[in-house]
Design an enzyme around this catalytic site. Sequence first.
Site, mmCIF file in Angstrom:
data_model
loop_
_atom_site.group_PDB
_atom_site.id
_atom_site.type_symbol
_atom_site.label_atom_id
_atom_site.label_comp_id
_atom_site.label_asym_id
_atom_site.label_seq_id
_atom_site.Cartn_x
_atom_site.Cartn_y
_atom_site.Cartn_z
ATOM 1 C CD GLU A 167 48.848 72.326 65.634
ATOM 2 O OE1 GLU A 167 48.887 73.117 64.665
ATOM 3 O OE2 GLU A 167 47.680 72.275 66.146
ATOM 4 C CG ASP A 181 45.774 65.776 66.681
ATOM 5 O OD1 ASP A 181 45.073 65.716 67.652
ATOM 6 O OD2 ASP A 181 45.466 66.482 65.840
#
Length: 374
Positions: free
Chosen positions: A128, A69
């Site tokens: 997120e 990520d």
Amino acid sequence: MKLDELAAIRRDLHQIPELGFQEYKTQAYLLNHLAKHPEGRIEIEKWRTGLFVKVKGTAPEKILAYRADMDGLSIREDTGYSFSSVHQDRMHACGHDFHMTIALGIIDHFVRHPVKQDLLFLFQPAEEGPGGAEPMLESDLFKKWEPSMITALHIAPELPVGTIGTKSGLLFANTSELVIELEGKGGHAAYPHLAEDMVVAASSLVTQMQSIVARNVDPLDSAVITIGTITGGSAQNIIAQEARLEGTIRTLSPASMEQVKKRIEAMVRGLETAYQCSGKVSYPAAYYQVCNSSDLVEDFMQFVSENGLAEVVRSKEAMTGEDFGYMLKKYPGFMFWLGVDSPYGLHHAKLQPKEEALETAVRVMTAYFSSKAN
């Protein structure tokens, strides 16, 4: 790639944290680094602010995938690093700078030491929020390069460097964002009987919700409801017409998630009657549980332990959320914790993971992929 090279990359990335689907500088940095590899060894496809990177195998029959990520958080950094974030109120406080660096280190190894199978590296934006895994999975590129298995890691501040942790089955919880908006009739503070106070209504609701986990969730299951912010009112002498509550729900089973949401919605309906107001409940983003494929993760733990690549510990389920769960819902694979020995935890302004862990992760994953891709 040596530790000093990995650390230099991590420090570069640490300085440019960007929020979900805004990772333009990060994407450009990754592309610049990848451009240094010999032409023909890798294929690169852009996807929004992320990347698909395929390292070509010598005689490929399948694809093994690794996901990293990319996004940072809305946090003002307080590490004191000389390489602190140059973006105000943005920080890599969840280790995504580590995750990307490790992926680049693994790519570098397999460009120089080819294996039989293709290896696919997914640089995924917006973990997120608002969530990049689901739309990435739906892209044509995933159909073009469909993996037979997929892996990922996450830094663990509480584990020492040289240690990894994981388990069969459920590793991370189901998570959902929660927003509740209340609206009533405001008024003068001197005449409360002529108004409907949404600050009082919101306070009552927060108290009521504390009973859900205790009385509506299976005692052998687990759930957490956290209200992180309450906003309402405009002045000290005005009864608030509106209030807004924001928080998260986390459960270890989809059934408990459904039950918690039903109870919250029922409580809001009751609040509408009790406080003569209107209420709206929404769930802006939700992440599916991270559930490891038992056979693959057990084999991985045994491989790492038997080859002395790292200390292996069996983790407990965590209430953290990760949209990698959607990838594991579709493809076999696993996720594991990487020990980074930080005195401060995830999402903390002083998170300081030890860079020696970069070397551990690259060593573990290059050895594992070498064993599975030949």
